[in-house]
Design a protein around this motif. Structure first.
Motif, PDB file in Angstrom:
ATOM      1  N   GLN A 194       0.827  -1.206   0.000  1.00 51.27           N
ATOM      2  CA  GLN A 194       0.000   0.000   0.000  1.00 51.27           C
ATOM      3  C   GLN A 194       0.863   1.258   0.000  1.00 51.27           C
ATOM      4  O   GLN A 194       0.524   2.251  -0.652  1.00 51.27           O
ATOM      5  CB  GLN A 194      -0.936  -0.004   1.207  1.00 51.27           C
ATOM      6  CG  GLN A 194      -2.060  -0.992   1.099  1.00 51.27           C
ATOM      7  CD  GLN A 194      -2.928  -1.012   2.346  1.00 51.27           C
ATOM      8  OE1 GLN A 194      -2.585  -0.409   3.363  1.00 51.27           O
ATOM      9  NE2 GLN A 194      -4.050  -1.704   2.266  1.00 51.27           N
ATOM     10  N   GLU A 226       2.076   1.808  -3.464  1.00 48.94           N
ATOM     11  CA  GLU A 226       0.998   2.332  -4.305  1.00 48.94           C
ATOM     12  C   GLU A 226       0.747   3.809  -4.022  1.00 48.94           C
ATOM     13  O   GLU A 226       0.521   4.597  -4.960  1.00 48.94           O
ATOM     14  CB  GLU A 226      -0.285   1.526  -4.084  1.00 48.94           C
ATOM     15  CG  GLU A 226      -0.227   0.132  -4.657  1.00 48.94           C
ATOM     16  CD  GLU A 226      -1.427  -0.714  -4.274  1.00 48.94           C
ATOM     17  OE1 GLU A 226      -2.329  -0.221  -3.548  1.00 48.94           O
ATOM     18  OE2 GLU A 226      -1.483  -1.877  -4.701  1.00 48.94           O
ATOM     19  N   ARG A 227       0.803   4.212  -2.763  1.00 49.58           N
ATOM     20  CA  ARG A 227       0.637   5.630  -2.424  1.00 49.58           C
ATOM     21  C   ARG A 227       1.772   6.467  -3.014  1.00 49.58           C
ATOM     22  O   ARG A 227       1.542   7.561  -3.530  1.00 49.58           O
ATOM     23  CB  ARG A 227       0.573   5.813  -0.911  1.00 49.58           C
ATOM     24  CG  ARG A 227      -0.753   5.418  -0.297  1.00 49.58           C
ATOM     25  CD  ARG A 227      -0.825   5.822   1.145  1.00 49.58           C
ATOM     26  NE  ARG A 227       0.138   5.064   1.941  1.00 49.58           N
ATOM     27  CZ  ARG A 227      -0.178   4.214   2.905  1.00 49.58           C
ATOM     28  NH1 ARG A 227      -1.433   4.028   3.238  1.00 49.58           N
ATOM     29  NH2 ARG A 227       0.762   3.573   3.570  1.00 49.58           N
ATOM     30  N   GLU A 252      -4.456   2.294   8.715  1.00 46.86           N
ATOM     31  CA  GLU A 252      -3.614   2.191   7.531  1.00 46.86           C
ATOM     32  C   GLU A 252      -2.184   2.640   7.857  1.00 46.86           C
ATOM     33  O   GLU A 252      -1.695   3.647   7.344  1.00 46.86           O
ATOM     34  CB  GLU A 252      -4.184   3.016   6.374  1.00 46.86           C
ATOM     35  CG  GLU A 252      -5.503   2.512   5.880  1.00 46.86           C
ATOM     36  CD  GLU A 252      -6.038   3.326   4.712  1.00 46.86           C
ATOM     37  OE1 GLU A 252      -5.350   4.255   4.251  1.00 46.86           O
ATOM     38  OE2 GLU A 252      -7.149   3.022   4.272  1.00 46.86           O
TER      39      GLU A 252
END
Length: 195
Positions: A43, A46-47, A108
């Protein structure tokens, strides 16, 4: 001598050894941690790609190749986490994993924060286990005390209260006679054995 005796082809396969439940719990929890770490790393990549795409306006994601896993927990921290996982009983393994997944989805976290989040979930579970053990211990003590007190209430004594007997001493009689009062509560009637 036959060749079959040299090679163990004809023997049935050995049964898988039964492992200790605490080892299985620790292994399961540590596998969950490594999986969540990989997911957090994915993640985070991806960010970063989205940020780079917005910043430059060009998508070079198809050109970039990533290593399998670049972040790893330090050996000392891993040993501490494994030790904490060994304190979790098998019945709490599922709820701990669910709580960990819930917190990961809620916050997150960055890759470096996943192990700290996992540690907090383990500490929370260990404290809850201690509280439940204390509650069970108090309940056992209460149950044993109740059993003894109930046995005393069912015991019938032979002593009877006789409030109208003339031998009952009062404070005024002691004052009139000039004697020291005995050390008992004067509002209580005197108990005597009936013969």
């Amino acid at each position: 001598m036959s060749l079959a005796s040299w090679f163990r082809w004809n023997e049935p396969p050995n049964r898988i050894s039964q492992r200790n439940p605490t080892e299985m719990v620790a292994e399961t929890l540590m596998m969950e941690l490594s999986w969540q770490t990989k997911q957090a790393e994915k993640q985070q990549r991806e960010r970063e790609n989205e940020y780079r795409k917005i910043k430059t306006g060009v998508d070079y994601g198809w050109l970039v190749s990533y290593p399998k896993q670049s972040y790893d927990i330090s050996p000392g921290e891993r040993l501490q986490l494994e030790d904490m996982c060994a304190k979790i009983p098998p019945s709490y393994c599922g709820p701990v994993i669910l709580r960990f997944r819930q917190l990961v989805a809620e916050y997150e976290p960055e890759v470096q924060e996943v192990s700290r989040l996992f540690r907090s979930v383990l500490q929370e579970a260990v404290e809850k286990i201690k509280e439940e053990e204390e509650a069970k211990k108090l309940a056992r003590q209460w149950n044993t005390k109740n059993k003894t007190s109930l046995s005393l209430t069912t015991f019938k004594s032979r002593s009877r209260i006789s409030p109208f007997i003339s031998d009952i001493k009062t404070i005024s009689e002691d004052v009139e006679r000039g004697t020291q009062p005995t050390r008992r509560v004067w509002s209580m009637p005197e108990f005597r054995n009936t013969k």
